[in-house]
Scaffold this motif. Sequence first.
Motif, PDB file in Angstrom:
ATOM      1  N   VAL A  89      17.270  47.854  35.963  1.00 36.14           N
ATOM      2  CA  VAL A  89      17.442  47.982  37.204  1.00 36.14           C
ATOM      3  C   VAL A  89      17.127  49.685  37.592  1.00 36.14           C
ATOM      4  O   VAL A  89      17.876  50.150  37.033  1.00 36.14           O
ATOM      5  N   VAL A  90      16.352  49.851  38.486  1.00 39.98           N
ATOM      6  CA  VAL A  90      16.052  51.251  39.037  1.00 39.98           C
ATOM      7  C   VAL A  90      17.332  51.571  40.073  1.00 39.98           C
ATOM      8  O   VAL A  90      17.492  50.779  41.283  1.00 39.98           O
ATOM      9  N   ARG A  91      18.105  52.576  39.676  1.00 39.42           N
ATOM     10  CA  ARG A  91      19.164  52.921  40.676  1.00 39.42           C
ATOM     11  C   ARG A  91      18.970  54.539  41.385  1.00 39.42           C
ATOM     12  O   ARG A  91      18.412  55.375  40.612  1.00 39.42           O
ATOM     13  N   PRO A  92      19.530  54.609  42.432  1.00 35.09           N
ATOM     14  CA  PRO A  92      19.538  55.753  43.038  1.00 35.09           C
ATOM     15  C   PRO A  92      20.763  56.425  43.095  1.00 35.09           C
ATOM     16  O   PRO A  92      21.135  57.686  43.659  1.00 35.09           O
ATOM     17  N   ARG A  93      21.840  55.936  42.600  1.00 36.37           N
ATOM     18  CA  ARG A  93      23.240  56.388  42.422  1.00 36.37           C
ATOM     19  C   ARG A  93      23.647  56.149  40.908  1.00 36.37           C
ATOM     20  O   ARG A  93      23.242  55.335  40.175  1.00 36.37           O
ATOM     21  N   ASN A  94      24.812  56.656  40.745  1.00 35.87           N
ATOM     22  CA  ASN A  94      25.546  56.575  39.418  1.00 35.87           C
ATOM     23  C   ASN A  94      26.665  55.576  39.634  1.00 35.87           C
ATOM     24  O   ASN A  94      27.402  55.344  38.431  1.00 35.87           O
ATOM     25  N   SER A  95      27.001  55.028  40.546  1.00 33.89           N
ATOM     26  CA  SER A  95      27.978  54.300  40.983  1.00 33.89           C
ATOM     27  C   SER A  95      27.731  52.756  40.199  1.00 33.89           C
ATOM     28  O   SER A  95      26.760  52.590  40.159  1.00 33.89           O
ATOM     29  N   PRO A  96      28.807  51.895  39.910  1.00 35.58           N
ATOM     30  CA  PRO A  96      28.618  50.713  39.271  1.00 35.58           C
ATOM     31  C   PRO A  96      27.699  50.044  40.114  1.00 35.58           C
ATOM     32  O   PRO A  96      27.694  49.952  41.279  1.00 35.58           O
ATOM     33  N   LEU A  97      26.686  49.194  39.534  1.00 42.76           N
ATOM     34  CA  LEU A  97      25.816  48.234  40.217  1.00 42.76           C
ATOM     35  C   LEU A  97      26.582  47.297  40.960  1.00 42.76           C
ATOM     36  O   LEU A  97      26.477  46.496  41.862  1.00 42.76           O
ATOM     37  N   LEU A  98      27.356  46.555  40.023  1.00 40.24           N
ATOM     38  CA  LEU A  98      28.279  45.136  40.516  1.00 40.24           C
ATOM     39  C   LEU A  98      29.705  45.702  40.883  1.00 40.24           C
ATOM     40  O   LEU A  98      30.331  46.657  40.187  1.00 40.24           O
ATOM     41  N   THR A  99      30.224  45.237  41.926  1.00 39.22           N
ATOM     42  CA  THR A  99      31.816  45.449  42.322  1.00 39.22           C
ATOM     43  C   THR A  99      32.423  44.108  42.429  1.00 39.22           C
ATOM     44  O   THR A  99      31.718  42.988  43.068  1.00 39.22           O
ATOM     45  N   GLU A 100      33.433  43.866  41.781  1.00 37.70           N
ATOM     46  CA  GLU A 100      34.176  42.729  41.794  1.00 37.70           C
ATOM     47  C   GLU A 100      34.990  42.521  42.993  1.00 37.70           C
ATOM     48  O   GLU A 100      35.864  43.368  43.398  1.00 37.70           O
ATOM     49  N   TYR A 101      34.806  41.355  43.698  1.00 35.49           N
ATOM     50  CA  TYR A 101      35.886  41.205  44.896  1.00 35.49           C
ATOM     51  C   TYR A 101      36.514  39.753  44.461  1.00 35.49           C
ATOM     52  O   TYR A 101      35.726  38.478  44.120  1.00 35.49           O
ATOM     53  N   ASP A 102      37.762  39.623  45.036  1.00 33.92           N
ATOM     54  CA  ASP A 102      38.398  38.399  45.115  1.00 33.92           C
ATOM     55  C   ASP A 102      37.947  37.466  46.372  1.00 33.92           C
ATOM     56  O   ASP A 102      37.698  37.977  47.441  1.00 33.92           O
ATOM     57  N   THR A 103      37.657  36.242  45.987  1.00 37.40           N
ATOM     58  CA  THR A 103      37.233  35.311  47.142  1.00 37.40           C
ATOM     59  C   THR A 103      37.977  34.026  46.991  1.00 37.40           C
ATOM     60  O   THR A 103      39.010  33.938  46.203  1.00 37.40           O
ATOM     61  N   ALA A 104      37.942  33.364  48.043  1.00 36.25           N
ATOM     62  CA  ALA A 104      38.640  31.940  48.244  1.00 36.25           C
ATOM     63  C   ALA A 104      38.324  31.060  46.983  1.00 36.25           C
ATOM     64  O   ALA A 104      38.979  30.235  46.701  1.00 36.25           O
ATOM     65  N   ASP A 105      37.456  31.078  46.371  1.00 32.70           N
ATOM     66  CA  ASP A 105      37.171  30.468  44.824  1.00 32.70           C
ATOM     67  C   ASP A 105      36.897  31.215  43.771  1.00 32.70           C
ATOM     68  O   ASP A 105      36.268  30.863  42.910  1.00 32.70           O
ATOM     69  N   GLY A 106      37.664  32.369  43.772  1.00 26.25           N
ATOM     70  CA  GLY A 106      37.767  33.239  42.416  1.00 26.25           C
ATOM     71  C   GLY A 106      37.141  34.546  42.638  1.00 26.25           C
ATOM     72  O   GLY A 106      36.410  34.878  43.747  1.00 26.25           O
ATOM     73  N   LYS A 107      37.028  35.227  41.568  1.00 25.36           N
ATOM     74  CA  LYS A 107      36.441  36.553  41.527  1.00 25.36           C
ATOM     75  C   LYS A 107      35.002  36.311  41.357  1.00 25.36           C
ATOM     76  O   LYS A 107      34.422  35.434  40.942  1.00 25.36           O
ATOM     77  N   ARG A 108      34.240  37.324  42.171  1.00 24.76           N
ATOM     78  CA  ARG A 108      32.694  37.273  42.319  1.00 24.76           C
ATOM     79  C   ARG A 108      32.352  38.738  42.101  1.00 24.76           C
ATOM     80  O   ARG A 108      33.067  39.690  42.811  1.00 24.76           O
ATOM     81  N   HIS A 109      30.923  38.890  41.461  1.00 24.99           N
ATOM     82  CA  HIS A 109      30.577  40.126  41.611  1.00 24.99           C
ATOM     83  C   HIS A 109      29.352  40.511  42.390  1.00 24.99           C
ATOM     84  O   HIS A 109      28.307  39.588  42.373  1.00 24.99           O
ATOM     85  N   VAL A 110      29.543  41.255  43.191  1.00 25.07           N
ATOM     86  CA  VAL A 110      28.542  41.581  44.312  1.00 25.07           C
ATOM     87  C   VAL A 110      27.724  43.038  43.841  1.00 25.07           C
ATOM     88  O   VAL A 110      28.095  43.778  43.545  1.00 25.07           O
ATOM     89  N   TRP A 111      26.368  42.603  44.017  1.00 23.38           N
ATOM     90  CA  TRP A 111      25.248  43.752  43.867  1.00 23.38           C
ATOM     91  C   TRP A 111      25.509  44.920  44.972  1.00 23.38           C
ATOM     92  O   TRP A 111      25.454  44.608  46.102  1.00 23.38           O
TER      93      TRP A 111
END
Length: 578
Positions: free
Chosen positions: A175-197
Amino acid sequence: MSTESSHLSRRIAEHLVCIYPGENHQQLAAEYLALMGLTDQCASPLSHYNNWNETDNILITYGDSLIDDGELPLTTLKKFVDKQLKGVISGVHILPFFPWSSDDGFSVMDYLSVNPALGGWDEIGAIANDYDLMADLVINHMSSRSRWFDNFKKRIDPGKDYFFEASPEDDLSEVVRPRNSPLLTEYDTADGKRHVWCTFSADQVDLNFGNPQVLGEFINIIRHYLQWGVKIFRLDAVAFLWKQVGTPSIHRQQTHEIIKLLRTLIEHHSPKAIIITETNVPNRENLTYFGNANEAHIVYNFSLPPLLLYTLTSGNCQHLKTWMMSMPPAQSGTAYLNFVASHDGIGLRPLDGLIDDHDRTKLVNAMTAAGGKVTYRKSREGEEKAYEINIALYSALKGTLENADDGFQRERFICAHGIMLALEGIPALYIHSLLGTENDYQKVEHTGRTRSINRHVWHSENLERELADKNSHHSMVFSELKRLLSIRKKQPAFHPNATQFTLHLGFEVFAFWRQSINRSQSIFSLSNVTPVKQVINLADINLINTDHWIDLITEQHYDSLDGQLVLAPYQTVWISNR
């Protein structure tokens, strides 16, 4: 259904075959046409038609770059442009004016509303009534505090499947990145943890255009903007639009096809509307967004700002000349957007392949010495590379690579714009360049963001005082740039699609020839990019003896072509035969 409407439906369906191969393309095409409000009577746009000429230019500004006590900032902006720039500026790019949660507007919470701290749709419409309005379609990502993302976490519609997810176990090394921050961020949802791009930040969650409903939402948003007078759509960060695990996830074919589809819809709704792609990437990659004159009408000339900065601080235009000779002329119906500075920093990725690492490092070091800040990104090999220089352009041009302050700051700054205004394409001027605004360290300290250095907020009373003071550099810069813009708009040879040829007068003088589309006018633009005077034989410029030549900037006549042209440090001339 009329033949044209059937043809339009077929065209939309053909785009959709590439984007969504498993969907019912005819049904989706009908839905998208309905969202756009297109009927059997919709006009078919002319192909290869230029919706611009030499009178066009764009002011880039935030909605609150100018403020006045007790007045909506959009009203203050309109008053300033009407008073100071009427008849000089043709278009206004108001950076994201929607409710937002971060990144000075580029983390949008609601695409269909105006940030009430700026004004409302009536204030936006008032500007659109008098100027070509350019607005951002922040299409790659959305605020994590938006209603759609709140619904994503609740697992309800609309929003449940609107954001792109991946697993930390996926191979994301390409993946080509313009930033040094993590690509995936973990969020709590109604049906469990999900990782969003998250291409840019944890607060800017990437949308999932693999879901046709997301594209439909944006078609509805586009129609809303058109109804409020938006003429020019800036597709922000569009290169990252389509994600696919195991790939670089940039410049995907589906991204290009979505741009083609949006152009087809927009042009049939409003034949004079324009799409601009914002793709801060190496030059050859950037040029692909023209397609075959069927994608972006206009692409940003992202290599120009860092190349001009290097040229004027090094006193050597070799790299700038080499780049310009490699640039293909834009086909009719397409154009370049030329700029020297913007709300963002000066991107360094567009220098890839144009300047070697040694020269790039010298430039970065000089900008740091001038008070600038540098942001970095990690390459796919894990190497940290300078990604962007955050600095106000006026401050950046205070000195050279060898001399931090040689007394030619204003001359160098005007020279940068004299070159930019003469180049093939449409010029865009950031409001803080027009005003000669310097580095705002106080705002950086207040926000904690390095890009704030070039996002000063002027109180209108203070600005008026500076512009009224003829000895103020703000006043001198503003007056001269307005004068150059006023001269430029009268020259057919400065049509964005007029012919351009590079001239070879050494590395100290950057020179090129523009010729109007009907060949009636020629302009030779010559700029001394050094702090010492340069002497050029007029015979070497290829002027025609039978024509009468005049420098449009100084109004000096050249009655004999046997003499010499003496260019003061950083002087630009526009020598014309009419």
